[in-house]
Design a protein around this motif. Structure first.
Motif, PDB file in Angstrom:
ATOM      1  N   ASP A 159       0.822  -1.204   0.000  1.00  0.00           N
ATOM      2  CA  ASP A 159       0.000   0.000   0.000  1.00  0.00           C
ATOM      3  C   ASP A 159       0.862   1.262   0.000  1.00  0.00           C
ATOM      4  O   ASP A 159       0.541   2.249  -0.670  1.00  0.00           O
ATOM      5  CB  ASP A 159      -0.939  -0.005   1.204  1.00  0.00           C
ATOM      6  N   GLU A 160       1.972   1.228   0.743  1.00  0.00           N
ATOM      7  CA  GLU A 160       2.875   2.381   0.776  1.00  0.00           C
ATOM      8  C   GLU A 160       3.462   2.664  -0.604  1.00  0.00           C
ATOM      9  O   GLU A 160       3.537   3.822  -1.043  1.00  0.00           O
ATOM     10  CB  GLU A 160       4.009   2.138   1.773  1.00  0.00           C
ATOM     11  N   ILE A 161       3.894   1.606  -1.283  1.00  0.00           N
ATOM     12  CA  ILE A 161       4.521   1.779  -2.592  1.00  0.00           C
ATOM     13  C   ILE A 161       3.499   2.263  -3.621  1.00  0.00           C
ATOM     14  O   ILE A 161       3.791   3.149  -4.442  1.00  0.00           O
ATOM     15  CB  ILE A 161       5.197   0.472  -3.056  1.00  0.00           C
ATOM     16  N   VAL A 162       2.280   1.725  -3.574  1.00  0.00           N
ATOM     17  CA  VAL A 162       1.241   2.160  -4.517  1.00  0.00           C
ATOM     18  C   VAL A 162       0.893   3.625  -4.278  1.00  0.00           C
ATOM     19  O   VAL A 162       0.742   4.408  -5.225  1.00  0.00           O
ATOM     20  CB  VAL A 162      -0.008   1.266  -4.406  1.00  0.00           C
ATOM     21  N   GLU A 163       0.775   4.027  -3.010  1.00  0.00           N
ATOM     22  CA  GLU A 163       0.499   5.431  -2.710  1.00  0.00           C
ATOM     23  C   GLU A 163       1.638   6.335  -3.185  1.00  0.00           C
ATOM     24  O   GLU A 163       1.409   7.438  -3.699  1.00  0.00           O
ATOM     25  CB  GLU A 163       0.269   5.602  -1.211  1.00  0.00           C
ATOM     26  N   LEU A 164       2.880   5.867  -3.013  1.00  0.00           N
ATOM     27  CA  LEU A 164       4.022   6.635  -3.488  1.00  0.00           C
ATOM     28  C   LEU A 164       3.971   6.797  -5.003  1.00  0.00           C
ATOM     29  O   LEU A 164       4.149   7.912  -5.529  1.00  0.00           O
ATOM     30  CB  LEU A 164       5.323   5.935  -3.074  1.00  0.00           C
ATOM     31  N   LEU A 165       3.714   5.712  -5.713  1.00  0.00           N
ATOM     32  CA  LEU A 165       3.653   5.760  -7.174  1.00  0.00           C
ATOM     33  C   LEU A 165       2.520   6.671  -7.644  1.00  0.00           C
ATOM     34  O   LEU A 165       2.697   7.452  -8.586  1.00  0.00           O
ATOM     35  CB  LEU A 165       3.476   4.353  -7.746  1.00  0.00           C
ATOM     36  N   ASP A 166       1.369   6.589  -6.986  1.00  0.00           N
ATOM     37  CA  ASP A 166       0.250   7.464  -7.347  1.00  0.00           C
ATOM     38  C   ASP A 166       0.619   8.930  -7.146  1.00  0.00           C
ATOM     39  O   ASP A 166       0.314   9.790  -7.985  1.00  0.00           O
ATOM     40  CB  ASP A 166      -0.981   7.125  -6.496  1.00  0.00           C
ATOM     41  N   GLY A 167       1.284   9.224  -6.019  1.00  0.00           N
ATOM     42  CA  GLY A 167       1.682  10.597  -5.746  1.00  0.00           C
ATOM     43  C   GLY A 167       2.677  11.129  -6.756  1.00  0.00           C
ATOM     44  O   GLY A 167       2.580  12.277  -7.216  1.00  0.00           O
ATOM     45  N   LEU A 168       3.641  10.293  -7.125  1.00  0.00           N
ATOM     46  CA  LEU A 168       4.645  10.703  -8.103  1.00  0.00           C
ATOM     47  C   LEU A 168       4.024  10.875  -9.487  1.00  0.00           C
ATOM     48  O   LEU A 168       4.418  11.770 -10.247  1.00  0.00           O
ATOM     49  CB  LEU A 168       5.777   9.679  -8.148  1.00  0.00           C
ATOM     50  N   TRP A 169       3.059  10.030  -9.822  1.00  0.00           N
ATOM     51  CA  TRP A 169       2.341  10.155 -11.096  1.00  0.00           C
ATOM     52  C   TRP A 169       1.652  11.515 -11.188  1.00  0.00           C
ATOM     53  O   TRP A 169       1.764  12.223 -12.204  1.00  0.00           O
ATOM     54  CB  TRP A 169       1.324   9.019 -11.221  1.00  0.00           C
ATOM     55  N   ARG A 170       0.958  11.895 -10.128  1.00  0.00           N
ATOM     56  CA  ARG A 170       0.285  13.187 -10.134  1.00  0.00           C
ATOM     57  C   ARG A 170       1.293  14.347 -10.157  1.00  0.00           C
ATOM     58  O   ARG A 170       1.138  15.314 -10.905  1.00  0.00           O
ATOM     59  CB  ARG A 170      -0.618  13.320  -8.904  1.00  0.00           C
ATOM     60  N   GLU A 171       2.333  14.240  -9.330  1.00  0.00           N
ATOM     61  CA  GLU A 171       3.297  15.327  -9.190  1.00  0.00           C
ATOM     62  C   GLU A 171       4.050  15.605 -10.481  1.00  0.00           C
ATOM     63  O   GLU A 171       4.283  16.764 -10.849  1.00  0.00           O
ATOM     64  CB  GLU A 171       4.289  14.981  -8.074  1.00  0.00           C
ATOM     65  N   HIS A 172       4.441  14.546 -11.177  1.00  0.00           N
ATOM     66  CA  HIS A 172       5.294  14.704 -12.352  1.00  0.00           C
ATOM     67  C   HIS A 172       4.520  14.702 -13.670  1.00  0.00           C
ATOM     68  O   HIS A 172       5.123  14.898 -14.736  1.00  0.00           O
ATOM     69  CB  HIS A 172       6.345  13.594 -12.384  1.00  0.00           C
ATOM     70  N   GLY A 173       3.210  14.465 -13.626  1.00  0.00           N
ATOM     71  CA  GLY A 173       2.431  14.439 -14.856  1.00  0.00           C
ATOM     72  C   GLY A 173       2.817  13.314 -15.793  1.00  0.00           C
ATOM     73  O   GLY A 173       2.797  13.471 -17.020  1.00  0.00           O
ATOM     74  N   LEU A 174       3.172  12.181 -15.211  1.00  0.00           N
ATOM     75  CA  LEU A 174       3.638  11.045 -15.998  1.00  0.00           C
ATOM     76  C   LEU A 174       2.495  10.305 -16.686  1.00  0.00           C
ATOM     77  O   LEU A 174       1.331  10.380 -16.259  1.00  0.00           O
ATOM     78  CB  LEU A 174       4.347  10.045 -15.080  1.00  0.00           C
ATOM     79  N   THR A 175       2.837   9.561 -17.708  1.00  0.00           N
ATOM     80  CA  THR A 175       1.994   8.475 -18.183  1.00  0.00           C
ATOM     81  C   THR A 175       2.472   7.222 -17.454  1.00  0.00           C
ATOM     82  O   THR A 175       3.658   6.900 -17.498  1.00  0.00           O
ATOM     83  CB  THR A 175       2.132   8.300 -19.706  1.00  0.00           C
ATOM     84  N   PHE A 176       1.559   6.546 -16.776  1.00  0.00           N
ATOM     85  CA  PHE A 176       1.943   5.476 -15.857  1.00  0.00           C
ATOM     86  C   PHE A 176       1.181   4.200 -16.201  1.00  0.00           C
ATOM     87  O   PHE A 176      -0.053   4.189 -16.205  1.00  0.00           O
ATOM     88  CB  PHE A 176       1.634   5.921 -14.423  1.00  0.00           C
ATOM     89  N   VAL A 177       1.921   3.148 -16.519  1.00  0.00           N
ATOM     90  CA  VAL A 177       1.326   1.842 -16.832  1.00  0.00           C
ATOM     91  C   VAL A 177       1.923   0.816 -15.875  1.00  0.00           C
ATOM     92  O   VAL A 177       3.139   0.672 -15.784  1.00  0.00           O
ATOM     93  CB  VAL A 177       1.595   1.424 -18.292  1.00  0.00           C
TER      94      VAL A 177
END
Length: 231
Positions: free
Chosen positions: A178-196
């Motif tokens: 859960d920690e890693i998924v929350e981190l990835l979600d936060g980084l996706w939003r922060e950096h405007g990434l395309t995330f798969v």
């Protein structure tokens, strides 16, 4: 961003043939967060490898930013991956003899980044994943969750357009997942990434605004508007 049309991938198995992908059509828009789920052997990792230019289709096209990755030379494909794509894997893939800082810096070497700039950006990337104080530690001195954070920092340090994650929580317990998924979600939003992300975990899949189900090499797309609004 991505436009896949009629993508197939066939492997030889003994005297027979296995269709890992069987005519996949898929659009991934810039800024999307897409999760790929399905049974073992259903083609999930194969599809992610196509998106990352790590494998070539038997037939069909994998168009990324207007260029068909399947038609590029290995040299050009390597350059595209180095500049625009970040990868996170289940097994972390850290170099055991290098510190966390040095592992992150390795992603910048192919780009010709100067040593001082590599050090600065790697330190910033480790801070962004909550590991600034562990920069000098070897992978063996870090927990599994911390090692995956280093791997995420390494993927993001080159400021990619796309982050591709293959079972990034597969070796972690539920709380660390859960920690890693929350981190990835936060980084996706922060950096405007395309995330798969590829996952077998239904709890992760339920959080995805877009979900691709792969079974026997064929894809079904689902939109989760509630998850999209929550993000």
């Amino acid at each position: 961003m991505y436009e896949l049309t009629g993508v197939t991938k066939q492997y030889r198995r003994g005297q027979g043939r296995v269709d890992a992908l069987a005519g996949v059509d898929l659009t991934v828009r810039e800024g999307d967060r897409l999760v790929i789920q399905g049974p073992t052997g259903g083609g999930k990792s194969t599809l992610l490898q196509m998106l990352g230019g790590l494998d070539r289709p038997t037939s069909g096209s994998v168009v990324f930013d207007g260029t068909d990755l399947a038609t590029l030379s290995e040299r050009r494909l390597t350059a595209v991956r180095a500049r625009t794509m970040g990868f996170v894997f289940q097994s972390f893939n850290l170099i055991p003899t290098l510190t966390a800082q040095e592992n992150v810096e390795t992603a910048l070497v192919p780009l010709g980044t100067r040593a001082a700039e590599r050090r600065r950006r790697a330190a910033e990337a480790l801070e962004s994943v909550g590991l600034g104080e562990r920069a000098g530690h070897l992978p063996s001195e870090l927990s599994g969750g911390q090692q995956q954070r280093v791997a995420i920092a390494r993927a993001l340090v080159k400021r990619p357009k796309v982050l591709l994650a293959d079972e990034p929580t597969g070796n972690l317990d539920e709380s660390m997942r859960d920690e890693i998924v929350e981190l990835l979600d936060g980084l996706w939003r922060e950096h405007g990434l395309t995330f798969v992300m590829v996952t077998h975990d239904s709890a992760i899949a339920r959080r995805a605004p877009r979900l691709a189900i792969l079974r026997k090499g064929q894809i079904t797309l689902k939109e989760n508007h509630q998850a999209a609004e929550a993000l």
